[in-house]
Each structure stands twice: as C-alpha cells, then as structure tokens.
Scaffold this active site. Structure first.
Site, PDB file in Angstrom:
ATOM      1  N   TYR A 232       0.827  -1.169   0.052  1.00 42.24           N
ATOM      2  CA  TYR A 232       0.054   0.063  -0.111  1.00 42.24           C
ATOM      3  C   TYR A 232       0.718   1.132   0.121  1.00 42.24           C
ATOM      4  O   TYR A 232       0.495   2.100   0.418  1.00 42.24           O
ATOM      5  CB  TYR A 232      -1.011   0.025   1.090  1.00 42.24           C
ATOM      6  CG  TYR A 232      -1.687  -1.084   1.227  1.00 42.24           C
ATOM      7  CD1 TYR A 232      -2.922  -1.034   0.443  1.00 42.24           C
ATOM      8  CD2 TYR A 232      -1.863  -2.112   2.172  1.00 42.24           C
ATOM      9  CE1 TYR A 232      -3.764  -2.328   0.041  1.00 42.24           C
ATOM     10  CE2 TYR A 232      -2.718  -3.281   2.024  1.00 42.24           C
ATOM     11  CZ  TYR A 232      -3.757  -3.269   1.217  1.00 42.24           C
ATOM     12  OH  TYR A 232      -4.764  -4.304   0.974  1.00 42.24           O
ATOM     13  N   ILE A 233       2.120   1.110  -0.539  1.00 39.45           N
ATOM     14  CA  ILE A 233       2.897   2.416  -0.250  1.00 39.45           C
ATOM     15  C   ILE A 233       2.546   3.666  -1.351  1.00 39.45           C
ATOM     16  O   ILE A 233       2.931   4.560  -1.344  1.00 39.45           O
ATOM     17  CB  ILE A 233       4.492   2.003  -0.532  1.00 39.45           C
ATOM     18  CG1 ILE A 233       4.816   1.265  -1.912  1.00 39.45           C
ATOM     19  CG2 ILE A 233       4.988   1.044   0.659  1.00 39.45           C
ATOM     20  CD1 ILE A 233       6.053   1.093  -2.401  1.00 39.45           C
TER      21      ILE A 233
ATOM     22  N   THR B 276      -0.751   3.796  -2.016  1.00 39.94           N
ATOM     23  CA  THR B 276      -2.151   4.461  -1.814  1.00 39.94           C
ATOM     24  C   THR B 276      -2.243   5.484  -0.697  1.00 39.94           C
ATOM     25  O   THR B 276      -1.357   5.552   0.320  1.00 39.94           O
ATOM     26  CB  THR B 276      -2.823   3.248  -1.130  1.00 39.94           C
ATOM     27  OG1 THR B 276      -2.572   2.139  -1.899  1.00 39.94           O
ATOM     28  CG2 THR B 276      -4.170   3.461  -0.691  1.00 39.94           C
TER      29      THR B 276
END
Length: 266
Positions: A1-2, A4
């Site tokens: 999820y970096i 996001t």
C-alpha cells in the site's frame, strides 16, 4: 500500500471540522475510527453499493454528485426537484427509464445501453458496453453468436480507455437490423439497473429498505443538518474560550502597564 493515499478532495467531503463531533470507537483503551462519518453529500449514492451481507443483499446505483448537490439545494430552497437518474462517470452509453417488454417480469426501473455504430453495409462497431459489462464478458457473448452463425466474424481493437469490437454481419443482415434498438438487442447491449433492493444502514445503525434514491437523501438530510448545528455550537464554544483568554491577557497587560500589578524583582 505504499502508493495508496487519500485524495485531496476527501477532506472536502469529510470536513476536518466534523472530527471532534463524531462518536469514536474504543479498542482496548485506544480511540480508533468513528462509528460513522457524515459526508457533505450522501456518498452511498455517489459510489453506489453492490453486495451481500448476513441475511441481506443490497444494490444501489451510482448518481451524479453535481445532481445530488442541486437536489439538496432545491430541497433547502423549497423549489422543484428533478427525478434522480443513475449516472456513471465516463460512461458514453445511455441510461434511460426501463422500456416495457411484453412478458417481462423484470423489476428494473432503469436500463443502460451500450453504443453500436454502423460502419458499412456489413460491419458494425461496438464502442461502449452497458454498465457493469466487461470486455471479456462481451467477447463471450460474441463467441456464442459466432458459434450460432448469427454473425460472420469479429475483431477487437480496444485501448486502455476505449472499447472497440468490429463485427462483420452476414450479407443483407443490416437491412433487417435497420434500427439501433435491434442491434442493441442482438448484441445484448442493454442491461437493467435495479432500484428495488436498496438496503442501507440508517443513522441509528438499523438496516432499512429504501424505495427511491430521494428517500435515501431524506434520511441523510436531517443527520447532516443536525451536525452543522452541533458544529456551530462547538465552534462558538471554542471562540468564547479563546475570547476569555485574550480578554484576560489584555487585562493583564493593562494592569501591568498601569502599575496595578508589579512584576519587576518578584
């Protein structure tokens, strides 16, 4: 999820000023997310909802946020309001009231249609699919028509943003399919949009069935309005506290300047 993150517009829909007034859940002594957010417009209608829960299912179409805003303003003004029609961002087909079909038992209120254009005497191009139809699904439908020898052939020329099925029909077939509606039905480019199964949680956490999108707005409206009232009281309370602090600072400075309070060598 970096990669996001929340979009900047998020905090315009869920204002920071509301945060102190929301009721937060407690997780083992830690304050976590609130029980519910109260967006400035009913986001359940903007995003649409499709799903199944324990004992319930729901299907809520998407609606144009600008139309929802106009509807809310008209509601506040007491002026006339248009009927809310389902809407999908980027969709180039048509969403229309359901056409009555003899012998049909469908409960759909609206239907979405794709787009098919006649290119020449034997070729048509499908340039848009109905809502919730994927290109792979359409390809399977065309394969069935090909196997049944209803069409002669088809080719795909899609891009990341545009659908394109080039379909070759049999000789003189277009003379029979001389109307757009017949072509839409042949390629199954008409799908229903149901508004008869709209189940949502209300403000008390109770599941409730809504018959119209307007009913959802009517349920939402007083909750948001009451929050504005609470927010005004909260902001006034903060301003009154700030005023008291500033008044006392001013009084302290005046008393020091006037010699009523001595602070030197103390």
């Amino acid at each position: 999820y970096i990669f996001t993150r929340l979009q900047d517009v998020t905090r315009l829909i869920y204002p920071v000023a509301d945060d102190p007034l929301l009721k937060y859940n407690d997780d083992d002594g830690y304050r976590v997310e609130p029980e519910m957010y109260v967006p400035i417009i009913p986001m359940a209608l903007v995003n649409g909802i499709e799903g199944i829960g324990t004992g319930w299912s729901t299907s809520v179409p998407m609606y144009n946020p600008l139309h929802l805003i106009q509807w809310l303003i008209a509601d506040m003004d007491g002026s006339s309001k248009d009927e809310l029609m389902p809407w999908v961002r980027g969709f180039t087909g048509t969403i229309r009231p359901k056409r009555a079909v003899k012998g049909s038992t469908s409960m759909a209120t609206f239907e979405s249609t794709g787009k098919v254009n006649v290119k020449n005497t034997s070729t048509v191009e499908i340039t848009e699919l109905p809502v919730n139809r994927w290109t792979e699904d359409q390809k399977m439908l065309l394969m069935k028509l090909l196997a049944a020898k209803t069409i002669s052939s088809f080719r795909e020329h899609h891009t990341e943003e545009k659908v394109s099925f080039r379909v070759t029909l049999k000789r003189n077939q277009l003379k029979v399919l001389n109307d757009e509606e017949k072509l839409l039905r042949l390629f199954k480019l008409v799908t229903p949009i149901h508004t008869s199964n709209m189940h949502l949680f209300d403000a008390t956490g109770t599941i409730k069935k809504f018959n119209r999108p307007e009913d959802i707005i009517e349920e939402y409206y007083p909750v948001r309005l009451n929050l504005y009232g609470d927010r005004k009281k909260y902001e006034l309370s903060k301003l009154q506290t700030k005023k008291k602090v500033l008044d006392n600072r001013s009084r302290f400075i005046e008393m020091v300047s006037g010699g009523d309070i001595k602070i030197q060598n103390r």
